[in-house]
Enzyme design. Sequence first.
Site, PDB file in Angstrom:
ATOM      1  N   TYR A  14       0.807  -1.220   0.000  1.00 17.26           N
ATOM      2  CA  TYR A  14       0.000   0.000   0.000  1.00 17.26           C
ATOM      3  C   TYR A  14       0.844   1.275   0.000  1.00 17.26           C
ATOM      4  CZ  TYR A  14      -3.523  -3.355   1.493  1.00 17.26           C
ATOM      5  OH  TYR A  14      -4.367  -4.422   1.584  1.00 17.26           O
ATOM      6  N   HIS A  19      -4.627   5.998  -1.378  1.00 16.40           N
ATOM      7  CA  HIS A  19      -5.251   5.884  -0.055  1.00 16.40           C
ATOM      8  C   HIS A  19      -4.239   6.136   1.072  1.00 16.40           C
ATOM      9  CE1 HIS A  19      -9.136   5.151   1.538  1.00 16.40           C
ATOM     10  NE2 HIS A  19      -9.016   3.887   1.890  1.00 16.40           N
ATOM     11  N   TYR A  64      -4.957  -0.636   9.714  1.00 15.28           N
ATOM     12  CA  TYR A  64      -5.638  -0.563   8.427  1.00 15.28           C
ATOM     13  C   TYR A  64      -6.676   0.549   8.511  1.00 15.28           C
ATOM     14  CZ  TYR A  64      -3.128  -4.644   6.894  1.00 15.28           C
ATOM     15  OH  TYR A  64      -2.121  -5.500   6.572  1.00 15.28           O
ATOM     16  N   ASN A  66      -9.816   1.213   7.744  1.00 15.47           N
ATOM     17  CA  ASN A  66     -11.182   1.149   8.247  1.00 15.47           C
ATOM     18  C   ASN A  66     -11.285   1.028   9.766  1.00 15.47           C
ATOM     19  OD1 ASN A  66     -11.673   1.194   5.536  1.00 15.47           O
ATOM     20  ND2 ASN A  66     -12.627  -0.817   5.441  1.00 15.47           N
TER      21      ASN A  66
END
Length: 185
Positions: A14, A19, A64, A66
């Site tokens: 990532y 994001h 993470y 969320n």
Amino acid sequence: MKVVVGLGNPGRQYAATRHNIGFMVIDRLARELNVAVTKKMFNCLVGQGLIDREKIVLAMPQTYMNLSGQAVGPLLNWHKLDPSALVVVYDDLDLPAGALRIRPSGGSGGHKGMQSIIAVLGTENFIRVRVGIGRPEAVDMETVDYVLSRLEPREMEDALKAAAGSVVCIVRDGLEKAMNLYNRR
């Protein structure tokens, strides 16, 4: 004292994705302020430094995206701070790529990381620095694929520089001045 949290997802896969703009801004601030963001604390990587004489904590949740609230809530509690001392930096699909919007409060705008923080803190009253990543040009591209797609190395350089500058301005000169300077760009 301010706690500046950049939102993103941990892990190499990532690292340079849209994001992870929040992590990239924290990395830039850490370099500029000579702060090592390496200490593990409450599911975050954290580092402490100064902007002028104001103490700041730079943080990157490792939960993470969320589940960001699970890291941010305990971090604020540890420092005995209320949400007014929090600045959250994150990506925003609804802003054109590179645009910044600084706000003193507000909803999540559908951003799952912000939803998590709001749910854990029980309030929307904390500063946010939204960094625009735009929407995908391809109509058939799924949003999740877009936000997790890689950025070109220099693609968001100006936005990262401006976002880091806006955080310094918030701490040094106050929210109102930062909004006047950076929301116009």
